[in-house]
Scaffold this motif. Structure first.
Motif: not given
Length: 436
Positions: A184-195, A154-158, A217-221, A203-210
């Motif tokens: 098997d799991v892929e994890i996506v850092a998902f900014p549900q509240h907006g980037v 699965m690809r899991a968005h968190a 890393v995700g995005g939304i609309d 900064e949190l997206l950067e930390e999760a990836a780093r």
């Protein structure tokens, strides 16, 4: 309430979406099903006897050696599992799910009215704080349940936002580690509240990836919700480029707004040479396009190596999978949210999701029903870079066993998954995990 009746207390999840313009061993490139025998140790072998692959008339044996099916005889001492004439089908891949949000297995949650993505996101936060079971346990419970229903990856968005910090990523990461023998799991850092609209998120997206905690890393609309097309995409693609992770962006925007965002995503993918590492989820601007415009867009997506996912929400929002595939665009099928603050529905059962795909597509012929199953089994596998399973020699020994007549009948009737096999090992039996 009938799905086509107006909501009496605000928009439904479907309505708001329509209206809105690491763990190294768990990554897709190092799967358990591709395991090789360590030098000097005996091969791990299992013979599954009395099996009917895809509903074949005559039962046969499937021989699994070190996670792969083989045409040769089983090594001496191989375990034998009598499958009682059951049908074997490949296990499936959930290309889009949100296990961090789930209330699956918790006491009943009464949901509050909500009428926009922002309001639903506020309800997410309330539910997060209201549930007593730790997030990592809820995520693992749901992900383990998915295994028992025949999901192999699965690809899991968190969700990543100041309201949670990285709790979602950490919780899903813990579940991934504990279930690595089966999933098997892929994890996506998902900014549900907006980037951009939620300060501190980038900064949190950067930390999760780093730190290597996520694979994407995700995005939304970018236009309709974040109201910052270039700024959001600069942040998301910049993080992906700096840290070598992929991208998976939620795009609910429709019509011209959605197409503007999608073409901006295509442009950045090409500019940063991220072909094959970018996915756009939902993509509600694509269904309903005139044939000629759809063909042009599909050619652009294929050239940029961008894949798409759909959760088959309705006949007017499901992606035209066959037409996109004709142009070389990979399309995965997913569960989306499962009993979260957005909706009381969902079950993380990808066979059921393939059933829904066939339903909303008005499938009638056997080949149409089989195509819906293959979308759930193969589409997500290609998306995650996993080998497809076809139950032939050399294929991953990943399959489920059910009682039935044939694949189309199984897709319609959704029988119990009696056994689920991962890398040649039984990982679930009659709806329960069997251990590690």
């Amino acid at each position: 309430m009938h799905p086509h009746s107006p909501a009496s207390t605000g928009l439904t999840r479907r309505g708001v979406l329509v209206g809105t313009a690491a763990f190294a061993g768990a990554t897709a490139t190092t799967t358990a099903s591709a395991a090789e025998a360590a030098p000097g140790r005996p091969a791990r072998a299992t013979v599954f006897t009395n099996v009917r692959p895809y509903g074949a008339k005559r039962p046969t044996d499937l021989v699994a050696v070190d996670g792969l099916l083989t045409s040769g005889p089983a090594p001496h001492g191989a375990e034998v599992v009598d499958c009682g004439g059951r049908i074997a089908l490949p296990t499936l891949v959930d290309a889009h799910i949100h296990p961090d949000k789930t209330a699956w297995g918790e006491p009943w949650v009464s949901r509050n009215p909500a009428g926009s993505i922002a309001e639903y996101a506020e309800e997410d936060v309330k539910l997060h704080h209201a549930l007593r079971t730790p997030l990592k346990e809820r995520a693992e419970r749901l992900m383990g349940h998915a295994v028992t229903r025949g999901t192999r990856a699965m690809r899991a968005h968190a969700d990543v936002a100041p309201a949670y910090d990285l709790a979602g990523v950490e919780g899903v990461g813990s579940a991934r580690r504990n279930l690595r023998h089966a999933l098997d799991v892929e994890i996506v850092a998902f900014p549900q509240h907006g980037v951009i609209r939620a300060p501190g998120t980038r900064e949190l997206l950067e930390e999760a990836a780093r730190t290597g905690a996520v694979d994407r890393v995700g995005g939304i609309d970018p236009i309709g919700f974040d109201e910052a097309l270039d700024e959001q995409l600069d942040v998301v693609f910049g993080i992906a480029d700096r840290h070598g992770v992929g991208v998976d962006i939620h795009l609910h925007e429709r019509a011209a707004t959605g197409l503007e965002s999608l073409r901006a995503i295509i442009a950045r993918t090409r500019a940063l040479s991220l072909q094959g590492k970018v996915t756009v989820s939902h993509v509600f601007c694509v269904p309903g396009l005139p044939a000629r415009e759809l063909d042009r867009l599909a050619a652009e997506l294929a050239d940029a190596g961008i894949s798409l996912t759909t959760v088959a929400p309705s006949s007017d929002l499901v992606l035209p999978i066959d037409r996109l595939r004709e142009h070389g665009v990979e399309v995965g099928l997913g569960s989306d949210g499962v009993r979260d603050s957005w909706s009381p529905f969902g079950n993380a059962d990808m066979l059921h999701r393939a059933h829904l795909l066939a339903w909303v597509g008005d499938a009638r012929l056997d080949e149409e029903l089989e195509a819906a199953f293959r979308a759930g089994a193969d589409g997500g596998a290609r998306l995650l870079g996993l080998p497809e399973t076809d139950l032939k020699p050399g294929s991953p020994a990943d399959f489920l066993l059910v009682r039935g007549e044939c694949l189309p009948q199984i897709l319609v009737d959704l029988p119990q998954r009696d056994l689920v096999v991962r890398a040649g090992r039984v990982v679930a039996r009659e709806g329960e995990l069997t251990g590690r």
